[in-house]
Motif scaffolding. Sequence first.
Motif, PDB file in Angstrom:
ATOM      1  N   ALA A  22      -0.930  -9.788 -72.949  1.00  0.00           N
ATOM      2  CA  ALA A  22      -1.309  -9.885 -71.540  1.00  0.00           C
ATOM      3  C   ALA A  22      -2.822  -9.815 -71.384  1.00  0.00           C
ATOM      4  CB  ALA A  22      -0.635  -8.776 -70.734  1.00  0.00           C
ATOM      5  N   SER A  23      -3.480  -9.003 -72.196  1.00  0.00           N
ATOM      6  CA  SER A  23      -4.928  -8.904 -72.081  1.00  0.00           C
ATOM      7  C   SER A  23      -5.617 -10.159 -72.599  1.00  0.00           C
ATOM      8  CB  SER A  23      -5.442  -7.661 -72.802  1.00  0.00           C
ATOM      9  OG  SER A  23      -5.240  -7.803 -74.190  1.00  0.00           O
ATOM     10  N   ALA A  24      -4.985 -10.901 -73.513  1.00  0.00           N
ATOM     11  CA  ALA A  24      -5.566 -12.127 -74.047  1.00  0.00           C
ATOM     12  C   ALA A  24      -5.428 -13.279 -73.062  1.00  0.00           C
ATOM     13  CB  ALA A  24      -4.907 -12.483 -75.370  1.00  0.00           C
ATOM     14  N   LEU A  25      -4.465 -13.206 -72.161  1.00  0.00           N
ATOM     15  CA  LEU A  25      -4.267 -14.254 -71.168  1.00  0.00           C
ATOM     16  C   LEU A  25      -5.222 -14.050 -70.009  1.00  0.00           C
ATOM     17  CD1 LEU A  25      -0.370 -14.406 -71.031  1.00  0.00           C
ATOM     18  CD2 LEU A  25      -1.922 -15.989 -72.189  1.00  0.00           C
ATOM     19  N   ARG A  26      -5.707 -15.163 -69.460  1.00  0.00           N
ATOM     20  CA  ARG A  26      -6.556 -15.076 -68.287  1.00  0.00           C
ATOM     21  C   ARG A  26      -6.205 -16.222 -67.363  1.00  0.00           C
ATOM     22  NH1 ARG A  26     -12.365 -17.635 -69.806  1.00  0.00           N
ATOM     23  NH2 ARG A  26     -12.468 -17.659 -67.566  1.00  0.00           N
ATOM     24  N   SER A  27      -6.623 -16.115 -66.142  1.00  0.00           N
ATOM     25  CA  SER A  27      -6.358 -17.204 -65.200  1.00  0.00           C
ATOM     26  C   SER A  27      -7.612 -18.042 -65.021  1.00  0.00           C
ATOM     27  CB  SER A  27      -5.865 -16.661 -63.860  1.00  0.00           C
ATOM     28  OG  SER A  27      -6.876 -15.931 -63.209  1.00  0.00           O
ATOM     29  N   TYR A  28      -7.401 -19.309 -64.749  1.00  0.00           N
ATOM     30  CA  TYR A  28      -8.482 -20.275 -64.577  1.00  0.00           C
ATOM     31  C   TYR A  28      -8.345 -20.913 -63.201  1.00  0.00           C
ATOM     32  CZ  TYR A  28      -8.728 -19.939 -69.672  1.00  0.00           C
ATOM     33  OH  TYR A  28      -8.834 -19.482 -70.963  1.00  0.00           O
ATOM     34  N   PRO A  29      -9.466 -21.190 -62.528  1.00  0.00           N
ATOM     35  CA  PRO A  29      -9.393 -21.805 -61.209  1.00  0.00           C
ATOM     36  C   PRO A  29      -9.112 -23.311 -61.281  1.00  0.00           C
ATOM     37  CG  PRO A  29     -11.684 -21.418 -61.799  1.00  0.00           C
ATOM     38  CD  PRO A  29     -10.838 -20.833 -62.900  1.00  0.00           C
ATOM     39  N   VAL A  30      -8.304 -23.768 -60.326  1.00  0.00           N
ATOM     40  CA  VAL A  30      -8.091 -25.196 -60.128  1.00  0.00           C
ATOM     41  C   VAL A  30      -9.300 -25.712 -59.348  1.00  0.00           C
ATOM     42  CG1 VAL A  30      -6.620 -26.863 -58.921  1.00  0.00           C
ATOM     43  CG2 VAL A  30      -5.582 -24.969 -60.202  1.00  0.00           C
ATOM     44  N   ALA A  31      -9.670 -26.964 -59.542  1.00  0.00           N
ATOM     45  CA  ALA A  31     -10.834 -27.549 -58.882  1.00  0.00           C
ATOM     46  C   ALA A  31     -10.800 -27.298 -57.374  1.00  0.00           C
ATOM     47  CB  ALA A  31     -10.895 -29.047 -59.156  1.00  0.00           C
ATOM     48  N   PRO A  32     -11.950 -26.980 -56.783  1.00  0.00           N
ATOM     49  CA  PRO A  32     -12.007 -26.703 -55.340  1.00  0.00           C
ATOM     50  C   PRO A  32     -11.513 -27.885 -54.511  1.00  0.00           C
ATOM     51  CG  PRO A  32     -14.105 -26.194 -56.411  1.00  0.00           C
ATOM     52  CD  PRO A  32     -13.255 -26.878 -57.422  1.00  0.00           C
ATOM     53  N   GLY A  33     -10.766 -27.566 -53.471  1.00  0.00           N
ATOM     54  CA  GLY A  33     -10.272 -28.581 -52.546  1.00  0.00           C
ATOM     55  C   GLY A  33      -9.114 -29.419 -53.061  1.00  0.00           C
ATOM     56  N   VAL A  34      -8.553 -29.040 -54.208  1.00  0.00           N
ATOM     57  CA  VAL A  34      -7.477 -29.827 -54.817  1.00  0.00           C
ATOM     58  C   VAL A  34      -6.137 -29.126 -54.634  1.00  0.00           C
ATOM     59  CG1 VAL A  34      -6.555 -30.663 -57.019  1.00  0.00           C
ATOM     60  CG2 VAL A  34      -8.981 -30.891 -56.511  1.00  0.00           C
ATOM     61  N   ARG A  35      -5.150 -29.899 -54.192  1.00  0.00           N
ATOM     62  CA  ARG A  35      -3.743 -29.467 -54.220  1.00  0.00           C
ATOM     63  C   ARG A  35      -3.159 -30.142 -55.456  1.00  0.00           C
ATOM     64  NH1 ARG A  35      -0.499 -31.127 -50.029  1.00  0.00           N
ATOM     65  NH2 ARG A  35       0.786 -29.310 -50.367  1.00  0.00           N
ATOM     66  N   LEU A  36      -2.894 -29.362 -56.500  1.00  0.00           N
ATOM     67  CA  LEU A  36      -2.598 -29.916 -57.820  1.00  0.00           C
ATOM     68  C   LEU A  36      -1.098 -30.046 -58.081  1.00  0.00           C
ATOM     69  CD1 LEU A  36      -3.805 -30.874 -60.495  1.00  0.00           C
ATOM     70  CD2 LEU A  36      -3.799 -28.485 -61.253  1.00  0.00           C
ATOM     71  N   ASN A  37      -0.684 -31.254 -58.500  1.00  0.00           N
ATOM     72  CA  ASN A  37       0.711 -31.489 -58.870  1.00  0.00           C
ATOM     73  C   ASN A  37       1.039 -30.742 -60.161  1.00  0.00           C
ATOM     74  OD1 ASN A  37       1.204 -33.248 -56.728  1.00  0.00           O
ATOM     75  ND2 ASN A  37       0.709 -35.068 -57.928  1.00  0.00           N
ATOM     76  N   VAL A  38       2.154 -30.041 -60.151  1.00  0.00           N
ATOM     77  CA  VAL A  38       2.694 -29.395 -61.346  1.00  0.00           C
ATOM     78  C   VAL A  38       3.855 -30.263 -61.796  1.00  0.00           C
ATOM     79  CG1 VAL A  38       3.770 -27.317 -62.295  1.00  0.00           C
ATOM     80  CG2 VAL A  38       2.033 -27.114 -60.501  1.00  0.00           C
ATOM     81  N   ARG A  39       3.834 -30.672 -63.041  1.00  0.00           N
ATOM     82  CA  ARG A  39       4.837 -31.615 -63.542  1.00  0.00           C
ATOM     83  C   ARG A  39       5.760 -30.978 -64.576  1.00  0.00           C
ATOM     84  NH1 ARG A  39       3.984 -36.782 -61.852  1.00  0.00           N
ATOM     85  NH2 ARG A  39       2.021 -37.137 -60.759  1.00  0.00           N
ATOM     86  N   SER A  40       6.903 -31.614 -64.791  1.00  0.00           N
ATOM     87  CA  SER A  40       7.913 -31.084 -65.711  1.00  0.00           C
ATOM     88  C   SER A  40       7.582 -31.351 -67.177  1.00  0.00           C
ATOM     89  CB  SER A  40       9.286 -31.667 -65.379  1.00  0.00           C
ATOM     90  OG  SER A  40       9.274 -33.078 -65.517  1.00  0.00           O
ATOM     91  N   GLY A  41       6.533 -32.102 -67.441  1.00  0.00           N
ATOM     92  CA  GLY A  41       6.099 -32.386 -68.807  1.00  0.00           C
ATOM     93  C   GLY A  41       4.631 -32.777 -68.815  1.00  0.00           C
ATOM     94  N   PRO A  42       4.084 -33.025 -70.004  1.00  0.00           N
ATOM     95  CA  PRO A  42       2.644 -33.277 -70.147  1.00  0.00           C
ATOM     96  C   PRO A  42       2.235 -34.728 -69.870  1.00  0.00           C
ATOM     97  CG  PRO A  42       3.655 -33.224 -72.296  1.00  0.00           C
ATOM     98  CD  PRO A  42       4.739 -32.904 -71.308  1.00  0.00           C
ATOM     99  N   GLY A  43       2.439 -35.162 -68.648  1.00  0.00           N
ATOM    100  CA  GLY A  43       2.032 -36.517 -68.316  1.00  0.00           C
ATOM    101  C   GLY A  43       2.373 -36.893 -66.890  1.00  0.00           C
ATOM    102  N   THR A  44       1.710 -37.945 -66.419  1.00  0.00           N
ATOM    103  CA  THR A  44       1.919 -38.388 -65.036  1.00  0.00           C
ATOM    104  C   THR A  44       3.271 -39.060 -64.840  1.00  0.00           C
ATOM    105  OG1 THR A  44       0.735 -40.432 -65.547  1.00  0.00           O
ATOM    106  CG2 THR A  44      -0.542 -38.635 -64.564  1.00  0.00           C
ATOM    107  N   GLY A  45       3.957 -39.400 -65.907  1.00  0.00           N
ATOM    108  CA  GLY A  45       5.293 -39.987 -65.810  1.00  0.00           C
ATOM    109  C   GLY A  45       6.399 -38.963 -65.600  1.00  0.00           C
ATOM    110  N   TYR A  46       6.059 -37.688 -65.707  1.00  0.00           N
ATOM    111  CA  TYR A  46       7.041 -36.623 -65.494  1.00  0.00           C
ATOM    112  C   TYR A  46       7.126 -36.272 -64.010  1.00  0.00           C
ATOM    113  CZ  TYR A  46       7.132 -35.825 -70.532  1.00  0.00           C
ATOM    114  OH  TYR A  46       7.288 -35.965 -71.886  1.00  0.00           O
ATOM    115  N   ALA A  47       8.257 -35.755 -63.600  1.00  0.00           N
ATOM    116  CA  ALA A  47       8.487 -35.417 -62.196  1.00  0.00           C
ATOM    117  C   ALA A  47       7.570 -34.293 -61.725  1.00  0.00           C
ATOM    118  CB  ALA A  47       9.946 -34.989 -61.995  1.00  0.00           C
TER     119      ALA A  47
END
Length: 106
Positions: A22-47
């Motif tokens: 848990a101490s090794a994990l950290r959070s990173y900010p998403v780019a300002p002003g962006v509503r970011l799509n979370v996908r079911s896999g590593p690519g834009t072809g995923y839902a």
Amino acid sequence: MSVDHVGELEDRGGKEAVTMAASALRSYPVAPGVRLNVRSGPGTGYAVVRVLPEGARVTIFCQRPGTTVAGPYGTSNIWDNIDGGEYVSDAYVQTGSDGYVRPRCS
């Protein structure tokens, strides 16, 4: 940290392992002003499974190559696993690096 990740860590060595991981994990900010799509896999072809709101931060558990995406932080084929089966393009996450910052997903 998701419940699935905690369970995996507890199985590997008890509470001390959970604390170290848990101490090794950290959070990173998403780019300002962006509503970011979370996908079911590593690519834009995923839902798209959900959308992160503006100002969101993400915890990256592992990373893997996928579709190349151009975003505010450059062009990248790295995708960040932020929970079980959920990925976001690293081009939209301010990690401070153009390369991998976490282990590759298995």
